[in-house]
Write an enzyme that holds these catalytic residues in place. Structure first.
Site, PDB file in Angstrom:
ATOM      1  N   ASP A  98       0.856  -1.174   0.000  1.00 43.51           N
ATOM      2  CA  ASP A  98       0.000   0.000   0.000  1.00 43.51           C
ATOM      3  C   ASP A  98       0.900   1.234   0.000  1.00 43.51           C
ATOM      4  OD1 ASP A  98      -2.413   1.591   0.475  1.00 43.51           O
ATOM      5  OD2 ASP A  98      -3.244  -0.273   1.284  1.00 43.51           O
ATOM      6  N   ASP A 199      -2.983   4.818  -2.291  1.00 46.20           N
ATOM      7  CA  ASP A 199      -4.007   5.303  -1.373  1.00 46.20           C
ATOM      8  C   ASP A 199      -4.411   6.756  -1.625  1.00 46.20           C
ATOM      9  OD1 ASP A 199      -5.344   4.712   1.337  1.00 46.20           O
ATOM     10  OD2 ASP A 199      -4.308   6.597   1.765  1.00 46.20           O
ATOM     11  N   GLU A 256      -6.422   4.081  -5.835  1.00 49.64           N
ATOM     12  CA  GLU A 256      -7.692   4.365  -5.164  1.00 49.64           C
ATOM     13  C   GLU A 256      -8.068   5.774  -5.592  1.00 49.64           C
ATOM     14  OE1 GLU A 256      -9.763   4.674  -0.747  1.00 49.64           O
ATOM     15  OE2 GLU A 256      -7.848   5.612  -1.131  1.00 49.64           O
ATOM     16  N   HIS A 328     -11.354  -3.024   2.731  1.00 49.86           N
ATOM     17  CA  HIS A 328     -11.251  -2.737   4.162  1.00 49.86           C
ATOM     18  C   HIS A 328     -11.954  -1.446   4.568  1.00 49.86           C
ATOM     19  CE1 HIS A 328      -8.367  -0.197   2.278  1.00 49.86           C
ATOM     20  NE2 HIS A 328      -8.184   0.469   3.398  1.00 49.86           N
ATOM     21  N   ASP A 329     -12.497  -0.699   3.591  1.00 45.54           N
ATOM     22  CA  ASP A 329     -13.215   0.539   3.897  1.00 45.54           C
ATOM     23  C   ASP A 329     -14.717   0.402   3.714  1.00 45.54           C
ATOM     24  OD1 ASP A 329     -10.880   1.985   4.368  1.00 45.54           O
ATOM     25  OD2 ASP A 329     -10.672   2.553   2.263  1.00 45.54           O
TER      26      ASP A 329
HETATM   27  C1  GLC Z   1      -7.892   5.291   2.025  1.00 51.38           C
HETATM   28  C2  GLC Z   1      -7.783   4.015   2.818  1.00 51.38           C
HETATM   29  C3  GLC Z   1      -8.467   4.196   4.128  1.00 51.38           C
HETATM   30  C4  GLC Z   1      -7.765   5.295   4.869  1.00 51.38           C
HETATM   31  C5  GLC Z   1      -7.662   6.565   4.034  1.00 51.38           C
HETATM   32  C6  GLC Z   1      -6.626   7.477   4.600  1.00 51.38           C
HETATM   33  O1  GLC Z   1      -9.199   5.618   1.730  1.00 51.38           O
HETATM   34  O2  GLC Z   1      -8.292   2.949   2.073  1.00 51.38           O
HETATM   35  O3  GLC Z   1      -8.496   3.029   4.892  1.00 51.38           O
HETATM   36  O4  GLC Z   1      -8.449   5.589   6.056  1.00 51.38           O
HETATM   37  O5  GLC Z   1      -7.261   6.317   2.714  1.00 51.38           O
HETATM   38  O6  GLC Z   1      -5.341   6.979   4.378  1.00 51.38           O
END
Ligand code: GLC
Ligand code: CA
Length: 560
Positions: A98, A199, A256, A328-329
């Protein structure tokens, strides 16, 4: 589009903290992942994405990194990671990490130094701004609630954090910051990882100077969507990142990316895009509300279908999306997308097939392959996730009674996906000998790896067959590269499409509801042979009877 090494692969997301604990401290670890590599290989997985395992105070579960070059001791050691990379390689598997570079942790040495000298070199690594009178520099609302600005004690200065206050944003406008990041990315790639999941990356570009946007809640703050709509030039940063790091290593990268401008998709994932791929979040955002998750609505099958076709249509030949039903979100996909009361083995398999066989890279999130469901958290005290705790407060501030607030926010909680992996029906679902860091879903008595491995009709074995089908040399070309064409789009609660390859056409027909349906295939389609289904019976021809939540994957006859 030129063929790439990753297009035929299947990816799997590991949330290390909840995957498998080998030393009894209740926290999953790298040795746990090594021990389960054969399990993943057997399923057919090629690429493993590890959620963050870097040194971190875990304020946001590792998405707050205090040292990019170290492994957090709770997950193991650098040696463990090197062993994992080597063991994966032996099995023709790839590890991707990540990449969290919109922000770091407030415990990172850069931030510590910045706070020691607000005019020094490291202060320029962050966004530190003078307040406007006794107010923060602007009115943006953090993703995790409250202002994005945190006051620095003893001054009228503030630092910026789009996420939690323990996640100060890195200043990408500063070339030194970018150099630090490229160096670090290359260091990891040289270590032998195959790439990154990237991310929150759209956030690295802020429209400057900072200014207010229209307030959209009673807190007087404005959602991040306004600033993202106005931000220009994120591509300059991303192109540089690609050229300096990913490209020379032929890395596989998946972004993402929320809030992308529609005409920029090609720049992101086209030939020579910033990334190899990016997640399709079209379905994730259905039903969400600017007011908070207490006001969100569960997607309907028709909405799910519309979003599926919309995303696929938008991207077409331009590139490869990465397809998910959860991560995971997000809550568990089977609990979120299948209408309430209907979640069971049939519907889980149906959902699996329709998302998995779309064009793009299929990602499976840990536990998804056994059909893990949302968690009946008894109270707000059982929740760990900072985002859910904030959403709960938002609901309370909106006037909801505590019990009601809890029931409204739970279905959207990130902790639904973060409870321990269910390996067995035994104590702690076989995840740990100690006390798990987050409660275990009581469903583990019925939903667990051990049982499903032994049951040929399990959700696990259905996933295994889906993976084998996508890798079957007779169908791979069609299922990986073939275009997707919607079929019977108007038929309510029928989600059907064709994948069209040079050698063959494959139909995916799903009845996204409990009531049986009879359908007639449109001209040009006739089923020759069923390749996989979650029901008995061998349908052929053009008149097809579908039971509730039945899915049929079939090869079409030629020239009809
Ligand atoms: C992304 C991650 C999430 C995190 C956020 C801040 O959305 O997937 O889990 O809280 O970024 O890093
Ligand atoms: Ca452990």
């Amino acid at each position: 589009m030129k063929k790439q090494w990753w297009q035929e692969k299947i990816a799997y997301q590991i949330y290390p903290k909840s995957f498998y604990d080998t030393n009894g401290d209740g926290i999953g670890d790298l040795r746990g992942i090594i021990q389960k590599l054969d399990y993943l290989k057997e399923l057919g997985i090629d690429i493993l994405w590890l959620s963050p395992i870097y040194e971190s105070p875990l304020a946001d579960q590792g998405y707050d990194i205090s040292d990019y070059y170290n492994i957090d001791a709770r997950f193991g050691t650098m040696q463990d990671l090197e062993e994992l990379i080597a063991e994966a390689k032996k099995r023709d598997m790839y590890i991707i990490m990540d990449l969290v570079v919109n922000h770091c942790s407030d415990e990172h040495i850069w931030f510590q130094k910045a706070m020691q000298d607000l005019d020094g070199e490291y202060a320029k690594y962050f966004y530190i701004e003078e307040g406007k009178g006794d107010k923060p520099p602007c009115n943006w609302r953090s993703y995790f609630g409250g202002s994005v600005w945190e006051k620095i004690p003893g001054t009228n200065k503030y630092y910026l954090h789009l996420f939690h206050r323990k996640q100060p944003d890195l200043n990408w406008e500063n070339p030194k910051v970018r150099e630090e990041i490229y160096q670090m990315v290359n260091w990891w790639l040289e270590k032998g990882i195959a790439g990154f999941r990237i991310d929150a990356i759209i956030n690295i570009k802020k429209p400057l100077p900072f200014k207010d946007y229209p307030a959209d809640r009673e807190d007087g703050l404005s959602s991040m969507h306004y600033m993202l709509a106005e931000a220009q030039g994120v591509g300059d940063f991303l192109a540089e990142l690609r050229d300096r790091t990913f490209k020379p290593h032929q890395a596989f990268t998946v972004g993402e990316v929320f809030d992308i401008k529609p005409d920029e998709i090609g720049d992101f994932i086209g030939e020579d895009g910033y990334f190899s791929s990016m997640f399709d979040f079209g379905q994730t955002i259905i039903g969400s509300s600017e007011l908070g998750s207490y006001a969100a609505k569960q997607p309907t099958p028709e909405q799910y279908k519309a979003s599926t076709f919309e995303s696929q249509h938008r991207v077409k030949e331009m590139g490869f999306l990465s397809n998910i039903i959860e991560n995971h979100d997000e809550p568990r996909g089977v609990s979120h997308y299948i209408p309430q009361g209907d979640c069971g083995e049939q519907s889980k398999k149906m959902l699996a097939a329709v998302y998995f066989l779309k064009k793009g890279i299929p990602f499976i999130y840990q536990g998804q392959e056994i059909g893990m469901e949302n968690v009946p958290f008894p109270s707000i005290e059982d929740i760990d996730d900072i985002a859910t705790l904030e959403e709960y407060q938002v609901a309370i501030r909106a006037g909801l009674e505590p019990q009601e607030a809890l029931q409204r926010v739970l279905p959207y909680s990130r902790d639904n996906a973060r409870t321990p992996m269910q390996w067995t029906a035994g104590a702690n679902a076989g995840f740990t000998n100690g006390k798990p860091w987050l409660m275990v879903n009581p469903t583990h008595a019925d939903v667990n790896v051990e049982q499903e491995l032994n049951n040929p009709d399990s959700v696990y074995n259905f996933y295994k067959q889906l993976i084998a089908l996508r890798k079957n040399s007779q169908y791979q070309d069609t299922l990986v590269y073939g275009e997707l064409e919607p079929v019977l789009q108007e038929a309510e609660n029928i989600l059907a499409y064709a994948r069209k390859g040079e050698k063959n056409t494959i139909l995916v027909l799903a009845n996204f509801q409990n009531e049986p349906q009879k359908i007639t295939l449109p001209e040009g389609y006739r089923i020759k042979e069923v390749l996989l289904t979650n029901e008995e019976g061998e349908e052929t021809g053009i008149e097809i009877f579908l039971n509730g939540y039945e899915v049929i994957i079939a090869e079409c006859a030629k020239n009809v």
